[in-house]
Design an enzyme around this catalytic site. Structure first.
Site, PDB file in Angstrom:
ATOM      1  N   CYS A   1      36.409  40.091  37.071  1.00 22.35           N
ATOM      2  CA  CYS A   1      37.471  39.220  37.605  1.00 22.35           C
ATOM      3  C   CYS A   1      37.519  37.825  36.997  1.00 22.35           C
ATOM      4  O   CYS A   1      38.531  37.459  36.397  1.00 22.35           O
ATOM      5  CB  CYS A   1      37.330  39.120  39.122  1.00 22.35           C
ATOM      6  SG  CYS A   1      37.651  40.683  39.940  1.00 22.35           S
TER       7      CYS A   1
ATOM      8  N   LYS B   1      25.930  40.955  38.224  1.00 17.10           N
ATOM      9  CA  LYS B   1      25.320  40.263  39.358  1.00 17.10           C
ATOM     10  C   LYS B   1      24.524  41.294  40.163  1.00 17.10           C
ATOM     11  O   LYS B   1      24.681  42.503  39.921  1.00 17.10           O
ATOM     12  CB  LYS B   1      26.357  39.536  40.207  1.00 17.10           C
ATOM     13  CG  LYS B   1      27.324  40.443  40.938  1.00 17.10           C
ATOM     14  CD  LYS B   1      28.165  39.605  41.875  1.00 17.10           C
ATOM     15  CE  LYS B   1      29.033  40.473  42.755  1.00 17.10           C
ATOM     16  NZ  LYS B   1      29.794  39.742  43.724  1.00 17.10           N
TER      17      LYS B   1
HETATM   18  N1  LIG Z   1      36.260  44.485  41.456  1.00 24.09           N
HETATM   19  C1  LIG Z   1      36.383  43.418  42.223  1.00 24.09           C
HETATM   20  O1  LIG Z   1      35.396  42.835  42.682  1.00 24.09           O
HETATM   21  C2  LIG Z   1      37.746  42.885  42.570  1.00 24.09           C
HETATM   22  C3  LIG Z   1      37.871  41.957  43.606  1.00 24.09           C
HETATM   23  C4  LIG Z   1      39.130  41.473  43.924  1.00 24.09           C
HETATM   24  C5  LIG Z   1      40.228  41.884  43.195  1.00 24.09           C
HETATM   25  N2  LIG Z   1      40.079  42.769  42.168  1.00 24.09           N
HETATM   26  C6  LIG Z   1      41.282  43.193  41.448  1.00 24.09           C
HETATM   27  O2  LIG Z   1      41.646  44.478  41.955  1.00 24.09           O
HETATM   28  C7  LIG Z   1      42.189  45.283  40.903  1.00 24.09           C
HETATM   29  C8  LIG Z   1      41.391  46.560  40.776  1.00 24.09           C
HETATM   30  O3  LIG Z   1      40.070  46.228  40.414  1.00 24.09           O
HETATM   31  P1  LIG Z   1      38.880  47.288  40.444  1.00 24.09           P
HETATM   32  O4  LIG Z   1      37.635  46.534  40.131  1.00 24.09           O
HETATM   33  O5  LIG Z   1      38.971  48.094  41.672  1.00 24.09           O
HETATM   34  O6  LIG Z   1      39.301  48.202  39.192  1.00 24.09           O
HETATM   35  P2  LIG Z   1      38.673  49.594  38.755  1.00 24.09           P
HETATM   36  O7  LIG Z   1      38.830  49.660  37.294  1.00 24.09           O
HETATM   37  O8  LIG Z   1      37.324  49.769  39.376  1.00 24.09           O
HETATM   38  O9  LIG Z   1      39.636  50.662  39.442  1.00 24.09           O
HETATM   39  C9  LIG Z   1      40.949  50.881  39.067  1.00 24.09           C
HETATM   40  C10 LIG Z   1      41.272  52.369  39.248  1.00 24.09           C
HETATM   41  O10 LIG Z   1      42.659  52.582  38.975  1.00 24.09           O
HETATM   42  C11 LIG Z   1      42.787  53.846  38.340  1.00 24.09           C
HETATM   43  N3  LIG Z   1      44.100  53.908  37.677  1.00 24.09           N
HETATM   44  C12 LIG Z   1      44.498  53.370  36.500  1.00 24.09           C
HETATM   45  N4  LIG Z   1      45.795  53.628  36.280  1.00 24.09           N
HETATM   46  C13 LIG Z   1      46.248  54.319  37.353  1.00 24.09           C
HETATM   47  C14 LIG Z   1      47.514  54.827  37.728  1.00 24.09           C
HETATM   48  N5  LIG Z   1      48.603  54.652  36.959  1.00 24.09           N
HETATM   49  N6  LIG Z   1      47.612  55.492  38.896  1.00 24.09           N
HETATM   50  C15 LIG Z   1      46.541  55.673  39.696  1.00 24.09           C
HETATM   51  N7  LIG Z   1      45.311  55.190  39.397  1.00 24.09           N
HETATM   52  C16 LIG Z   1      45.172  54.523  38.236  1.00 24.09           C
HETATM   53  C17 LIG Z   1      41.609  53.897  37.415  1.00 24.09           C
HETATM   54  O11 LIG Z   1      41.314  55.230  37.018  1.00 24.09           O
HETATM   55  C18 LIG Z   1      40.504  53.262  38.284  1.00 24.09           C
HETATM   56  O12 LIG Z   1      39.793  54.246  39.019  1.00 24.09           O
HETATM   57  C19 LIG Z   1      42.171  44.403  39.660  1.00 24.09           C
HETATM   58  O13 LIG Z   1      43.408  43.769  39.537  1.00 24.09           O
HETATM   59  C20 LIG Z   1      41.097  43.387  39.965  1.00 24.09           C
HETATM   60  O14 LIG Z   1      41.289  42.175  39.279  1.00 24.09           O
HETATM   61  C21 LIG Z   1      38.862  43.278  41.852  1.00 24.09           C
END
Ligand SMILES: NC(=O)c1ccc[n+]([C@@H]2O[C@H](COP(=O)([O-])OP(=O)(O)OC[C@H]3O[C@@H](n4cnc5c(N)ncnc54)[C@H](O)[C@@H]3O)[C@@H](O)[C@H]2O)c1
Length: 445
Positions: free
Chosen positions: A262, A325
């Site tokens: 992030c 982390k």
């Molecule tokens: N990881 C964190 O700590 C965190 C915290 C707050 C916000 N975010 C935000 O949340 C969002 C997701 O982050 P994350 O860490 O969960 O990502 P991630 O990569 O762990 O998960 C995303 C998932 O989306 C799936 N995906 C991709 N394209 C797709 C589609 N067209 N249809 C359905 N599924 C699809 C992927 O296969 C994957 O499993 C990002 O924008 C991130 O910045 C993340």
């Protein structure tokens, strides 16, 4: 819940835990198969239990089928990757692709809620695109849109989600707000922490929050640098300033730079957006560049230490901790990766250990030559010339360093997280280097 990654799976499971019926959808068929077998595709404390419980209670299910998921859902959350494009801007391809799939399969009113961190204007872009797609249908269905950024932290994601400090909701019509208030009602019984605002402000809130936290880290890393030059100790400075309640203690730790999925991308996206808008952010450019330098600063200190000892070639270095982390196996933008590449490029052999992230780290590193994967921190230290503490896992806090140093070839300790007291480590026989503290090195005969 479209996207079953760290955010989607945790949020989906927590919604189910509160009694909602949740379908988690992902395009990654392996991930869905793993989940359908009752296994969790990544490490997150407490998640497995609630996923299993809610699958059994038939409140949580997993699919790759958009048609099925869209048909059976009224409110659709997007928790999708929003990586950096080459120019640093936020890449919304995944989000837009998902919105398209939803529009294709809609059979009536739906509320589309974007949880992914995406540039200001993304929800309006989704709205316009879906509207255009639906105008081609025989029956143009109504739909609502909302922004609902996620603030959970990997490592404590389940607790963060079940007991949020705040729930930010950006809407522009009463029905969308009402629906979201209902979804979150079980989470806000004790204190109503739902903050309602317009969509652009909600999108901006997420970026501003991450930018502020990253700024604190880079600020402290810069203060640490000054401390090193003058012989002050950043650990005391942190306590001294954190006690001011206008400042507070959180996010005041100097270290080897922020990583993860992030902060780096969100800071870059906000820099890019500010430039595009004609109000370039000087502060965030500095935050980003301080962080990039910080990630390699420890590497240069290590290189300098070994200069008088024949250089890093053929030296053996142990790394304790690899994930970005503690309490996660997430290796995205982990500072360990840059450190490993640097040390390998100088000819060092590495002994790596992480309590949870070993499997993910193995996948992240293409070239495993000169790398030994170790079974614990003591095993990693055996025969090494130096130890680098990279990730401050709790199990590294209270160690008996006497037997550890005895089994090492050298005696250097580089503490990338200021976990130990310089004088204690020196007394154990180490040449100790922290961040923003005076190194304590034994005199060479
Ligand atoms: N990881 C964190 O700590 C965190 C915290 C707050 C916000 N975010 C935000 O949340 C969002 C997701 O982050 P994350 O860490 O969960 O990502 P991630 O990569 O762990 O998960 C995303 C998932 O989306 C799936 N995906 C991709 N394209 C797709 C589609 N067209 N249809 C359905 N599924 C699809 C992927 O296969 C994957 O499993 C990002 O924008 C991130 O910045 C993340």
């Amino acid at each position: 819940m479209v996207g079953t990654g760290y955010v989607g799976l945790v949020t989906g499971a927590c919604f189910a835990e509160m009694g909602h019926h949740v379908i988690c959808l992902d395009v990654d068929a392996n991930k869905i198969a793993t989940l359908n077998n009752g296994q969790i595709p990544f490490y997150e404390p407490g998640l497995e239990e609630i996923v299993k419980r809610n699958i059994e209670a038939k409140r949580l299910s997993f699919t790759t089928n958009y048609e099925y998921a869209v048909k059976h859902s009224y409110i659709i959350f997007l928790a999708l990757p929003t990586p950096s494009s080459e120019d640093g801007s936020c890449n919304t391809t995944y989000v837009m692709k998902a919105a398209e799939e939803i529009a294709k399969h809609m059979t009536g009113y739906r509320l589309i809620v974007n949880k992914s961190t995406a540039e200001m204007g993304t929800v309006h872009k989704i709205q316009a695109h879906m509207k255009q797609m639906l105008s081609h249908k025989e029956r143009p269905f109504h739909f609502g849109v909302a922004s609902n950024p996620e603030f959970l932290k990997e490592g404590s994601a389940v607790q963060d989600c079940l007991k949020p400090d705040r729930i930010v909701v950006g809407t522009e019509d009463d029905k969308s707000l009402e629906l979201l208030r209902n979804v979150y009602a079980p989470f806000t019984i004790n204190h109503d922490c739902l903050i309602s605002m317009d969509i652009l402000s909600s999108e901006m809130t997420k970026y501003a929050a991450n930018a502020m936290l990253a700024t604190r880290i880079s600020f402290m890393n810069e203060m640490a640098h000054i401390c090193e030059k003058i012989g002050a100790n950043i650990n005391y400075v942190r306590k001294g300033i954190g006690s001011d309640n206008r400042i507070g203690y959180s996010f005041l730790y100097a270290g080897i730079g922020y990583g993860g999925s992030c902060f780096p991308k969100d800071v870059k996206a906000l820099i890019h957006a500010s430039e595009r808008l004609g109000c370039p952010s000087q502060v965030l450019k500095a935050v980003d560049s301080v962080n990039n330098e910080q990630k390699l600063k420890m590497a240069y200190t290590i290189e300098k230490y070994f200069e008088s000892k024949g250089g890093l070639k053929d030296k053996t270095i142990a790394l304790w901790g690899l994930s970005f982390k503690p309490d996660t196996d997430d290796m995205r933008e982990a500072p360990s990766l840059q450190l490993i590449n640097f040390l390998k490029s100088k000819g060092a052999t590495l002994r790596l250990y992480d309590p949870i992230a070993m499997a993910v780290a193995k996948n992240c590193l293409n070239d495993h030559t000169s790398i030994h994967w170790c079974k614990d921190e003591k095993h990693a230290a055996e025969g090494s010339d130096a130890i680098i503490l990279v990730t401050e896992w709790k199990q590294f806090r209270l160690l008996d360093f006497g037997p550890i140093i005895k089994k090492m070839k050298g005696k250097a300790f580089f503490d990338g997280r200021n976990q130990y007291k310089a004088c204690d480590m020196h007394a154990h026989g180490f040449d100790y280097y922290g961040i923003g503290v005076k190194p304590l090195v034994h005199k060479t005969e």
